[in-house]
Design an enzyme around this catalytic site. Structure first.
Site, PDB file in Angstrom:
ATOM      1  CB  VAL A 221      16.558  -7.085  22.612  1.00  0.00           C
ATOM      2  CG1 VAL A 221      15.330  -8.220  23.097  1.00  0.00           C
ATOM      3  CG2 VAL A 221      16.527  -5.994  23.702  1.00  0.00           C
TER       4      VAL A 221
ATOM      5  CD  GLU B 166      26.776  -2.907  22.127  1.00  0.00           C
ATOM      6  OE1 GLU B 166      25.865  -3.656  21.631  1.00  0.00           O
ATOM      7  OE2 GLU B 166      27.001  -1.735  22.117  1.00  0.00           O
TER       8      GLU B 166
ATOM      9  CG  HIS C 137       4.906 -20.495  50.274  1.00  0.00           C
ATOM     10  ND1 HIS C 137       6.315 -19.903  49.969  1.00  0.00           N
ATOM     11  CD2 HIS C 137       5.087 -21.574  50.784  1.00  0.00           C
ATOM     12  CE1 HIS C 137       7.307 -20.784  50.438  1.00  0.00           C
ATOM     13  NE2 HIS C 137       6.494 -21.844  50.786  1.00  0.00           N
TER      14      HIS C 137
ATOM     15  N   GLY D 169       1.043  -1.102   0.057  1.00  0.00           N
ATOM     16  CA  GLY D 169       0.094   0.106   0.022  1.00  0.00           C
ATOM     17  C   GLY D 169       0.922   1.334   0.013  1.00  0.00           C
TER      18      GLY D 169
ATOM     19  CB  ALA E 243       5.082  -7.181  19.455  1.00  0.00           C
TER      20      ALA E 243
ATOM     21  NE  ARG F 218      12.864  -4.949  13.353  1.00  0.00           N
ATOM     22  CZ  ARG F 218      12.873  -5.768  12.766  1.00  0.00           C
ATOM     23  NH1 ARG F 218      13.934  -6.969  12.182  1.00  0.00           N
ATOM     24  NH2 ARG F 218      12.031  -5.966  11.578  1.00  0.00           N
TER      25      ARG F 218
ATOM     26  CB  VAL G 195      23.792  -2.703  14.609  1.00  0.00           C
ATOM     27  CG1 VAL G 195      24.946  -3.532  14.516  1.00  0.00           C
ATOM     28  CG2 VAL G 195      23.416  -2.657  13.020  1.00  0.00           C
TER      29      VAL G 195
ATOM     30  CB  ALA H 275      25.730  -6.920  23.531  1.00  0.00           C
TER      31      ALA H 275
HETATM   32  P1  FAD Z   1       5.974  -5.061  12.071  1.00  0.00           P
HETATM   33  O1  FAD Z   1       5.714  -6.300  12.651  1.00  0.00           O
HETATM   34  O2  FAD Z   1       7.183  -4.921  11.154  1.00  0.00           O
HETATM   35  O3  FAD Z   1       5.010  -5.383  10.445  1.00  0.00           O
HETATM   36  C1  FAD Z   1       4.913  -4.565   9.631  1.00  0.00           C
HETATM   37  C2  FAD Z   1       4.105  -5.222   8.336  1.00  0.00           C
HETATM   38  O4  FAD Z   1       3.810  -4.199   7.362  1.00  0.00           O
HETATM   39  C3  FAD Z   1       4.993  -6.091   7.553  1.00  0.00           C
HETATM   40  O5  FAD Z   1       4.165  -7.531   7.586  1.00  0.00           O
HETATM   41  C4  FAD Z   1       5.666  -5.602   6.568  1.00  0.00           C
HETATM   42  O6  FAD Z   1       5.739  -6.650   5.461  1.00  0.00           O
HETATM   43  C5  FAD Z   1       4.224  -4.792   6.056  1.00  0.00           C
HETATM   44  N1  FAD Z   1       4.659  -3.677   5.370  1.00  0.00           N
HETATM   45  C6  FAD Z   1       5.501  -2.920   5.163  1.00  0.00           C
HETATM   46  N2  FAD Z   1       5.306  -1.927   4.332  1.00  0.00           N
HETATM   47  C7  FAD Z   1       4.104  -2.170   3.594  1.00  0.00           C
HETATM   48  C8  FAD Z   1       3.534  -1.539   2.634  1.00  0.00           C
HETATM   49  N3  FAD Z   1       4.048  -0.385   1.991  1.00  0.00           N
HETATM   50  N4  FAD Z   1       2.351  -2.302   2.305  1.00  0.00           N
HETATM   51  C9  FAD Z   1       1.863  -3.253   2.829  1.00  0.00           C
HETATM   52  N5  FAD Z   1       2.143  -3.931   3.982  1.00  0.00           N
HETATM   53  C10 FAD Z   1       3.406  -3.321   4.416  1.00  0.00           C
HETATM   54  N6  FAD Z   1       9.015  -7.355  20.406  1.00  0.00           N
HETATM   55  C11 FAD Z   1       8.516  -7.558  21.598  1.00  0.00           C
HETATM   56  O7  FAD Z   1       7.609  -7.091  21.936  1.00  0.00           O
HETATM   57  N7  FAD Z   1       8.710  -8.986  22.163  1.00  0.00           N
HETATM   58  C12 FAD Z   1       9.621  -9.926  21.561  1.00  0.00           C
HETATM   59  O8  FAD Z   1       9.892 -10.692  22.137  1.00  0.00           O
HETATM   60  C13 FAD Z   1      10.378  -9.401  20.304  1.00  0.00           C
HETATM   61  N8  FAD Z   1      11.078 -10.390  19.752  1.00  0.00           N
HETATM   62  C14 FAD Z   1      11.437  -9.970  18.491  1.00  0.00           C
HETATM   63  C15 FAD Z   1      12.644 -10.805  18.119  1.00  0.00           C
HETATM   64  C16 FAD Z   1      13.318 -10.554  16.896  1.00  0.00           C
HETATM   65  C17 FAD Z   1      14.362 -11.436  15.938  1.00  0.00           C
HETATM   66  C18 FAD Z   1      12.763  -9.390  15.930  1.00  0.00           C
HETATM   67  C19 FAD Z   1      13.426  -9.103  14.740  1.00  0.00           C
HETATM   68  C20 FAD Z   1      11.930  -8.233  16.562  1.00  0.00           C
HETATM   69  C21 FAD Z   1      11.409  -8.642  17.913  1.00  0.00           C
HETATM   70  N9  FAD Z   1      10.426  -7.981  18.515  1.00  0.00           N
HETATM   71  C22 FAD Z   1       9.959  -8.161  19.753  1.00  0.00           C
HETATM   72  C23 FAD Z   1      10.021  -6.568  17.905  1.00  0.00           C
HETATM   73  C24 FAD Z   1       8.594  -6.808  17.156  1.00  0.00           C
HETATM   74  O9  FAD Z   1       8.807  -7.578  16.443  1.00  0.00           O
HETATM   75  C25 FAD Z   1       8.413  -5.529  16.600  1.00  0.00           C
HETATM   76  O10 FAD Z   1       8.244  -4.583  17.506  1.00  0.00           O
HETATM   77  C26 FAD Z   1       6.866  -5.653  16.098  1.00  0.00           C
HETATM   78  O11 FAD Z   1       6.844  -6.611  15.168  1.00  0.00           O
HETATM   79  C27 FAD Z   1       6.476  -4.324  15.396  1.00  0.00           C
HETATM   80  O12 FAD Z   1       5.140  -4.438  14.977  1.00  0.00           O
HETATM   81  P2  FAD Z   1       4.611  -3.511  13.761  1.00  0.00           P
HETATM   82  O13 FAD Z   1       3.142  -3.865  13.401  1.00  0.00           O
HETATM   83  O14 FAD Z   1       4.887  -1.963  14.080  1.00  0.00           O
HETATM   84  O15 FAD Z   1       5.502  -3.753  12.491  1.00  0.00           O
HETATM   85  P1  AMP Z   2      19.625  -2.624  19.749  1.00  0.00           P
HETATM   86  O1  AMP Z   2      19.313  -1.261  19.365  1.00  0.00           O
HETATM   87  O2  AMP Z   2      18.997  -3.220  21.133  1.00  0.00           O
HETATM   88  O3  AMP Z   2      19.077  -3.774  18.823  1.00  0.00           O
HETATM   89  O4  AMP Z   2      21.090  -3.171  19.878  1.00  0.00           O
HETATM   90  C1  AMP Z   2      22.004  -2.639  18.658  1.00  0.00           C
HETATM   91  C2  AMP Z   2      23.403  -2.634  19.490  1.00  0.00           C
HETATM   92  O5  AMP Z   2      24.277  -2.758  18.409  1.00  0.00           O
HETATM   93  C3  AMP Z   2      23.666  -1.479  20.205  1.00  0.00           C
HETATM   94  O6  AMP Z   2      23.970  -1.806  21.535  1.00  0.00           O
HETATM   95  C4  AMP Z   2      24.832  -0.757  19.422  1.00  0.00           C
HETATM   96  O7  AMP Z   2      25.691  -0.195  20.207  1.00  0.00           O
HETATM   97  C5  AMP Z   2      25.547  -1.960  18.917  1.00  0.00           C
HETATM   98  N1  AMP Z   2      26.352  -1.608  17.625  1.00  0.00           N
HETATM   99  C6  AMP Z   2      25.873  -0.720  16.549  1.00  0.00           C
HETATM  100  N2  AMP Z   2      26.568  -0.478  15.664  1.00  0.00           N
HETATM  101  C7  AMP Z   2      27.925  -1.414  16.111  1.00  0.00           C
HETATM  102  C8  AMP Z   2      29.115  -1.818  15.503  1.00  0.00           C
HETATM  103  N3  AMP Z   2      29.559  -1.291  14.350  1.00  0.00           N
HETATM  104  N4  AMP Z   2      29.926  -2.795  16.114  1.00  0.00           N
HETATM  105  C9  AMP Z   2      29.760  -3.290  17.353  1.00  0.00           C
HETATM  106  N5  AMP Z   2      28.434  -2.939  18.004  1.00  0.00           N
HETATM  107  C10 AMP Z   2      27.319  -2.067  17.291  1.00  0.00           C
END
Ligand code: FAD
Ligand code: AMP
Length: 477
Positions: free
Chosen positions: A192, A212, A452, A123, A328, A280, A278, A190
């Site tokens: 989450v 890190e 408990h 979209g 999330a 998102r 590093v 280092a």
């Molecule tokens: P997203 O989940 O990224 O969803 C966005 C959606 O929009 C996607 O499906 C994408 O394809 C779609 N999209 C993008 N652009 C368009 C477009 N133009 N048109 C149509 N669709 C589109 N959070 C927690 O709270 N607990 C956890 O344990 C946790 N573990 C995680 C582990 C990993 C490995 C990762 C990568 C993330 C983790 N997170 C966790 C973070 C969590 O996944 C995100 O904060 C959450 O998914 C954000 O939700 P959102 O709806 O904003 O975006």
């Molecule tokens: P988060 O933002 O929780 O996903 O963590 C990402 C981590 O990556 C942060 O603690 C940053 O300090 C670290 N980081 C970013 N760039 C670098 C790099 N070039 N080398 C090592 N660590 C990095």
């Protein structure tokens, strides 16, 4: 209303977008959710990063790898003799895939049940509530909406010297799906994700080194709690190198050589695979037409106020696409708030009580302020701590590491922050989030009966320790 005209169009079907769509439909609004997530098989699935490549699959792999490690290292202590056991990674991965499918399929059913129109496509917001959609099947259509909720989420940040090749230099989605345990795994960051992924593969047999850039370990967590967690991770064999900024990578026959800078030196490390974790970035590119009028800051976040309103009437943005922690549940709460505001209800998100969790062992969970933050802000506070080593349930579980730390205002006794490292910290944090939502005091927790033997007694005792009245530790004089 024509077929393509909606009260609400949500762009993005992650935990922000799909939850917003369901709530909007519950509120009686004609709602569509457009999502372009494609799994490895090319098929679209709702649930976004969280369900497909984040929260859910990572927890499936964390659970499986922890059971594997406990079988090898801890079952003996429980009096369970295991003569032979082996890793079956293919089955572990199949289980992960099954859990993901179950949950993403569940959203499609919820959409059907709530009469949300799910559209597989990309979209793009134009002017005046127009959303152009390019279907994943190539079909183009234009939707009109009184309200548009932008929920496009986030994607992994790439390090310039280490562009993803998705084989040796991988992102977190790739790292969830390794078909073989890498012998040497480098993790950059280092945070989450780095700690969770590093833990999974270390438990399954990788030699894991985490590099890190910062000198401090988990700076957002209370220093006493993060120090304890770091000690546990190092004992488990995670090689965590702080103050190590990765600057270069060279791929050769024997692996990848990562060069990194420390405070006063340079060093290098050879690994077989490297996970770049590093951070998102928001996915705001290609989401907005030039004349959409929606503001985007220099880092790509869509600009919104506390109620997730963009400057444009009827256009809202939520989740990882906007300021605040990339979590999330934060995305979902914003989705619910916006859908309720659109329906004319009263709604808000309390950003002071967003819990954070790292699902390592021990788990780390926190809400509110840390001691170092309170000191910096000059807020008068008192604190109480209780170690899990003195908690009966933690010992019965064989998980005595860690502590609960509670920080309260010195004068009013209001709880300002709780930081936990320990077993099921992810579940324990809910009690204090609720308490903080009600602006409870340490005394309120002190006067609340806790069953408990439970881990929650450690929270009770930490509240008592604030006033040097804990029962199962010797209090400060
Ligand atoms: P997203 O989940 O990224 O969803 C966005 C959606 O929009 C996607 O499906 C994408 O394809 C779609 N999209 C993008 N652009 C368009 C477009 N133009 N048109 C149509 N669709 C589109 N959070 C927690 O709270 N607990 C956890 O344990 C946790 N573990 C995680 C582990 C990993 C490995 C990762 C990568 C993330 C983790 N997170 C966790 C973070 C969590 O996944 C995100 O904060 C959450 O998914 C954000 O939700 P959102 O709806 O904003 O975006
Ligand atoms: P988060 O933002 O929780 O996903 O963590 C990402 C981590 O990556 C942060 O603690 C940053 O300090 C670290 N980081 C970013 N760039 C670098 C790099 N070039 N080398 C090592 N660590 C990095």
């Amino acid at each position: 209303m024509s077929d393509n005209a909606f009260d609400v169009v949500v762009i993005g079907g992650g935990p922000g977008g799909y939850v917003a769509a369901i709530r909007a439909a519950q509120n009686g609004l004609k709602t569509a959710c457009v999502d372009n997530w494609q799994n490895r098989d090319g098929k679209q699935a709702f649930g976004g990063t969280c369900l497909n490549a984040g929260c859910i699959p990572s927890k499936a792999m964390l659970e499986a790898s922890e059971l594997y490690e406990r079988t090898g290292h801890e079952f003996g202590d429980f009096g369970i003799k295991v003569d032979k056991f082996a890793l079956d990674l293919a089955t572990m991965q199949k289980r992960r895939g099954g859990i993901v499918k179950q949950h993403t399929g569940g959203i499609a059913q919820l959409f059907q049940g709530n009469k949300v129109t799910g559209i597989a496509g990309t979209g793009r917001l134009g002017k005046g509530g127009k959303v152009s959609v390019e279907g994943l099947d190539g079909k183009k259509q234009t939707l009109t909406a009184k309200n548009v909720i932008l929920a496009a989420g986030s994607a992994p940040v790439e390090l310039k010297p280490l562009p993803f090749d998705h084989k040796k230099i991988v992102d977190s989605w790739d790292a969830l799906e390794f078909e073989k345990v890498p012998k040497r795994l480098g993790v950059i960051g280092a945070g989450v994700i780095g700690l969770e992924m590093g833990s999974i593969w270390r438990r399954l047999g990788s030699e894991v080194t985490i590099l890190e850039a910062l000198d401090e370990f988990l700076p957002m967590v209370d220093a006493q709690v993060s120090k304890e967690a770091q000690k546990q991770f190092r004992q488990q064999g995670l090689d965590i190198r702080l103050g190590a900024k990765v600057t270069e990578a060279k791929t050769g026959k024997s692996g990848i050589k990562l060069s990194y800078e420390t405070k006063d030196d340079k060093d290098s490390l050879e690994v077989d695979k490297v996970l770049v974790a590093v951070g998102r970035r928001p996915v705001s590119e290609r989401l907005l037409d030039k004349d959409s009028g929606v503001g985007v800051d220099e880092r790509g976040f869509v600009e919104v106020d506390d109620e997730c309103r963009t400057g444009v009437e009827g256009v809202w943005a939520i989740g990882d696409l906007v300021r605040g922690p990339m979590l999330a549940h934060k995305a979902s709460e914003e989705g619910v708030m916006v859908a309720d505001l659109i329906a004319g209800r009263t709604a808000e998100v309390n950003y002071e009580t967003v819990p954070s969790v790292i699902y390592t062992a021990p788990e780390i969970a926190w809400v509110g302020k840390s001691e170092q933050q309170l000191k910096k802000e000059g807020v008068p506070f008192k604190s109480g701590r209780f170690p899990f080593a003195a908690n009966g349930r933690a010992n019965a579980l064989g998980m005595p590491a860690g502590m609960v730390k509670m920080l309260v205002h010195k004068d009013t006794d209001e709880i300002l922050g709780v930081h936990i490292a320990g077993a099921f910290a992810s579940e324990l944090i809910a009690e204090v989030v609720l308490a903080m939502e009600y602006r409870a005091s340490a005394e309120d927790i002190q006067l609340t009966m806790h069953a408990h033997p439970t881990l929650s007694e450690a929270t009770h005792e930490a509240a008592l320790a604030v006033d040097n009245r804990a029962i199962h530790i010797v209090n400060r004089k």
